[in-house]
Design a protein around this motif. Sequence first.
Motif, PDB file in Angstrom:
ATOM      1  N   ALA A 212       0.367   4.249  -0.280  1.00  0.00           N
ATOM      2  CA  ALA A 212      -0.165   5.392   0.473  1.00  0.00           C
ATOM      3  C   ALA A 212       0.302   5.388   1.927  1.00  0.00           C
ATOM      4  O   ALA A 212       0.486   6.442   2.528  1.00  0.00           O
ATOM      5  CB  ALA A 212      -1.690   5.404   0.408  1.00  0.00           C
ATOM      6  N   ASP A 213       0.504   4.195   2.512  1.00  0.00           N
ATOM      7  CA  ASP A 213       0.975   4.157   3.901  1.00  0.00           C
ATOM      8  C   ASP A 213       2.417   3.645   4.023  1.00  0.00           C
ATOM      9  O   ASP A 213       2.895   3.348   5.111  1.00  0.00           O
ATOM     10  CB  ASP A 213       0.025   3.361   4.800  1.00  0.00           C
ATOM     11  N   GLY A 214       3.103   3.533   2.883  1.00  0.00           N
ATOM     12  CA  GLY A 214       4.518   3.160   2.912  1.00  0.00           C
ATOM     13  C   GLY A 214       4.784   1.683   3.095  1.00  0.00           C
ATOM     14  O   GLY A 214       5.879   1.290   3.462  1.00  0.00           O
ATOM     15  N   SER A 215       3.766   0.811   2.876  1.00  0.00           N
ATOM     16  CA  SER A 215       4.026  -0.625   2.971  1.00  0.00           C
ATOM     17  C   SER A 215       4.207  -1.194   1.575  1.00  0.00           C
ATOM     18  O   SER A 215       3.356  -1.031   0.723  1.00  0.00           O
ATOM     19  CB  SER A 215       2.938  -1.392   3.700  1.00  0.00           C
TER      20      SER A 215
ATOM     21  N   ASN B   7       0.854  -1.177   0.000  1.00  0.00           N
ATOM     22  CA  ASN B   7       0.000   0.000   0.000  1.00  0.00           C
ATOM     23  C   ASN B   7       0.896   1.234   0.000  1.00  0.00           C
ATOM     24  O   ASN B   7       1.287   1.715   1.063  1.00  0.00           O
ATOM     25  CB  ASN B   7      -0.926  -0.005   1.211  1.00  0.00           C
TER      26      ASN B   7
END
Length: 111
Positions: free
Chosen positions: A45-48, A43
């Motif tokens: 958007a959350d840095g994963s 993801n």
Amino acid sequence: MASIQPFIYRSEGNQNWEVHIPMEAPTTKMNTSYFGKGDDRSNPADGSYFVRQGNYPFGFYLKNADISAFEETILKRENESKSIDQFFPGFLEWSTSGGTTNQDWYLRPKE
């Protein structure tokens, strides 16, 4: 001292298919359409990045680990399709903690 960020890739025209260690962002050449496909739970958007469900990594880097810890387990051709936690019970705890706990999991194979 240089920072090393190893990863594997396959060229696909102007873009790449890439696998990095968990949470490491891809290069600008990666075809990001692979994120979210199949097992991937990346993801941006959350840095994963480069993880499956439960933060299970697609790849990992163990600084100072000796290859002998893996010669009779995950490096054997007949074990390629088996999950690493079948050989190293402490792997999942290490993986889900983001590498903060159980840091010597690879020194304790399943008996």
